[in-house]
Design a protein around this motif. Structure first.
Motif, PDB file in Angstrom:
ATOM      1  N   LYS A 255       0.886  -1.127   0.029  1.00  0.00           N
ATOM      2  CA  LYS A 255      -0.256  -0.162  -0.294  1.00  0.00           C
ATOM      3  C   LYS A 255       0.858   0.991   0.353  1.00  0.00           C
ATOM      4  CE  LYS A 255      -4.728  -1.739   2.419  1.00  0.00           C
ATOM      5  NZ  LYS A 255      -4.589  -1.792   3.838  1.00  0.00           N
ATOM      6  N   CYS A 256       0.232   2.236  -0.392  1.00  0.00           N
ATOM      7  CA  CYS A 256       1.101   3.578  -0.409  1.00  0.00           C
ATOM      8  C   CYS A 256       1.085   4.202   0.466  1.00  0.00           C
ATOM      9  CB  CYS A 256       0.790   4.261  -1.714  1.00  0.00           C
ATOM     10  SG  CYS A 256       1.045   6.028  -1.288  1.00  0.00           S
ATOM     11  N   PRO A 257       2.219   4.281   1.807  1.00  0.00           N
ATOM     12  CA  PRO A 257       2.189   4.747   2.818  1.00  0.00           C
ATOM     13  C   PRO A 257       1.199   6.052   2.875  1.00  0.00           C
ATOM     14  CG  PRO A 257       4.491   4.283   2.238  1.00  0.00           C
ATOM     15  CD  PRO A 257       3.695   4.039   1.223  1.00  0.00           C
ATOM     16  N   PHE A 258       0.923   7.029   1.594  1.00  0.00           N
ATOM     17  CA  PHE A 258       0.493   7.650   1.810  1.00  0.00           C
ATOM     18  C   PHE A 258      -0.958   8.296   1.836  1.00  0.00           C
ATOM     19  CE2 PHE A 258       4.850   8.868   0.755  1.00  0.00           C
ATOM     20  CZ  PHE A 258       5.122   9.756   1.806  1.00  0.00           C
ATOM     21  N   CYS A 259      -1.490   7.249   1.200  1.00  0.00           N
ATOM     22  CA  CYS A 259      -2.792   7.395   0.766  1.00  0.00           C
ATOM     23  C   CYS A 259      -3.240   6.004   1.583  1.00  0.00           C
ATOM     24  CB  CYS A 259      -2.974   8.202  -0.790  1.00  0.00           C
ATOM     25  SG  CYS A 259      -2.415   7.403  -2.198  1.00  0.00           S
ATOM     26  N   ALA A 260      -2.759   4.959   1.505  1.00  0.00           N
ATOM     27  CA  ALA A 260      -3.103   3.680   1.683  1.00  0.00           C
ATOM     28  C   ALA A 260      -4.026   2.971   0.602  1.00  0.00           C
ATOM     29  CB  ALA A 260      -4.538   4.149   2.850  1.00  0.00           C
TER      30      ALA A 260
ATOM     31  N   ILE B 272       5.505   4.670  -3.771  1.00  0.00           N
ATOM     32  CA  ILE B 272       3.736   5.926  -3.384  1.00  0.00           C
ATOM     33  C   ILE B 272       3.285   4.893  -4.955  1.00  0.00           C
ATOM     34  CG2 ILE B 272       5.546   6.593  -2.161  1.00  0.00           C
ATOM     35  CD1 ILE B 272       5.768   8.750  -3.780  1.00  0.00           C
ATOM     36  N   CYS B 273       2.273   5.089  -4.946  1.00  0.00           N
ATOM     37  CA  CYS B 273       1.568   5.601  -5.890  1.00  0.00           C
ATOM     38  C   CYS B 273       1.649   6.819  -6.900  1.00  0.00           C
ATOM     39  CB  CYS B 273      -0.237   5.528  -5.739  1.00  0.00           C
ATOM     40  SG  CYS B 273      -0.759   6.977  -4.870  1.00  0.00           S
ATOM     41  N   PRO B 274       1.297   6.829  -8.101  1.00  0.00           N
ATOM     42  CA  PRO B 274       1.537   7.555  -8.825  1.00  0.00           C
ATOM     43  C   PRO B 274       0.693   9.258  -8.648  1.00  0.00           C
ATOM     44  CG  PRO B 274       1.290   5.598 -10.787  1.00  0.00           C
ATOM     45  CD  PRO B 274       0.535   5.234  -8.704  1.00  0.00           C
ATOM     46  N   ALA B 275       0.008   8.968  -8.020  1.00  0.00           N
ATOM     47  CA  ALA B 275      -0.673  10.101  -7.385  1.00  0.00           C
ATOM     48  C   ALA B 275      -0.264  11.147  -6.437  1.00  0.00           C
ATOM     49  CB  ALA B 275      -2.470   9.712  -6.190  1.00  0.00           C
ATOM     50  N   CYS B 276       0.048   9.940  -5.398  1.00  0.00           N
ATOM     51  CA  CYS B 276       0.767  10.633  -4.778  1.00  0.00           C
ATOM     52  C   CYS B 276       2.479  11.499  -4.867  1.00  0.00           C
ATOM     53  CB  CYS B 276       1.198   9.629  -3.113  1.00  0.00           C
ATOM     54  SG  CYS B 276      -0.386   9.677  -2.428  1.00  0.00           S
ATOM     55  N   ARG B 277       2.964  10.823  -5.760  1.00  0.00           N
ATOM     56  CA  ARG B 277       4.036  11.086  -6.194  1.00  0.00           C
ATOM     57  C   ARG B 277       3.809  12.366  -7.192  1.00  0.00           C
ATOM     58  NH1 ARG B 277       8.606   8.660  -6.916  1.00  0.00           N
ATOM     59  NH2 ARG B 277       7.997   6.023  -6.585  1.00  0.00           N
TER      60      ARG B 277
HETATM   61 ZN   LIG Z   1      -0.798   7.204  -2.626  1.00  0.00          ZN
END
Ligand SMILES: [Zn+2]
Length: 217
Positions: A10-15, A26-31
């Motif tokens: 899971k992406c730590p920033f948005c789960a 991390i996911c592309p949106a958070c990147r």
């Molecule tokens: Zn994310």
């Protein structure tokens, strides 16, 4: 079966679940949308040459760091360590020899069960292929600096709060040390720790934190 099916990443920033083909942590949106600093978010302070931080202490970065620090999400360290390693590689011009970290007072360590800065330092050291060593000890409990305004007052609060471990001198003499903490604001704590490392014979201290806080206080 792939490990990702047993333990979906899971992406730590948005789960959000990370697609298996996503190479990073991390996911592309958070990147795209995280509050990235520019040019390593360089902070200058006393006794260290430079502090670099990949993220600003705001929004999803701040929330993820708080979960890592206070809600037991230790597994975030791997992702955070990678982000810090990229930031160090891009922005630190000196050859680094050893990684260490700002220690917690033992009372706080006992309460929390882990040291967030040590987990970050270990993850970062693994990424950079460097040893991570304990060099410092926190001698007395200090009030959180987040509630203290003014650089001079912050420096006064941390003055004398740390000491060197006995083995420090032989571990860092003539070396360039990368000192890790979770957040930098004015650099008062990093400066106090760096001062001790220089007195122990370190050649230079460079600092890295996951986040850089605004110091307009
Ligand atoms: Zn994310």
């Amino acid at each position: 079966m792939s490990l990702d099916l047993l333990y979906p990443r899971k992406c730590p920033f948005c789960a959000r679940l990370l697609p298996e083909e996503e190479p990073g942590d991390i996911c592309p949106a958070c990147r795209r949308d995280l509050p990235w600093t520019r040019g390593g978010g360089k902070t200058k302070g006393s006794f260290f040459s430079l502090c670099v931080s990949p993220l600003t202490y705001a929004g999803k970065a701040r929330e993820a760091l708080l979960r890592f620090k206070f809600r037991g999400r230790r597994a975030y360290a791997r992702c955070f360590g990678r982000l810090m390693a990229d930031c160090v590689r891009e922005n630190v011009p000196w050859e680094l020899h050893t990684v260490s970290y700002v220690p917690l007072h033992w009372l706080r360590f006992r309460k929390r069960g882990y040291s967030q800065s040590r987990l970050l330092a270990e993850a970062l050291a693994a990424q950079l292929g460097l040893p991570c060593v304990r060099l410092l000890r926190k001698r007395r409990h200090t009030r959180p600096l987040s509630g203290i305004r003014g650089e001079e007052r912050r420096r006064a609060v941390v003055s004398g709060a740390f000491s060197l471990r006995r083995s420090a001198e032989e571990q860092i003499r003539n070396k360039c040390v990368l000192l890790v903490d979770d957040v930098v604001t004015t650099g008062a704590t990093l400066g106090e720790c760096s001062r001790l490392l220089l007195t122990a014979g370190a050649d230079r201290v460079v600092c890295a934190t996951l986040c850089k806080a605004s110091n307009r206080k």
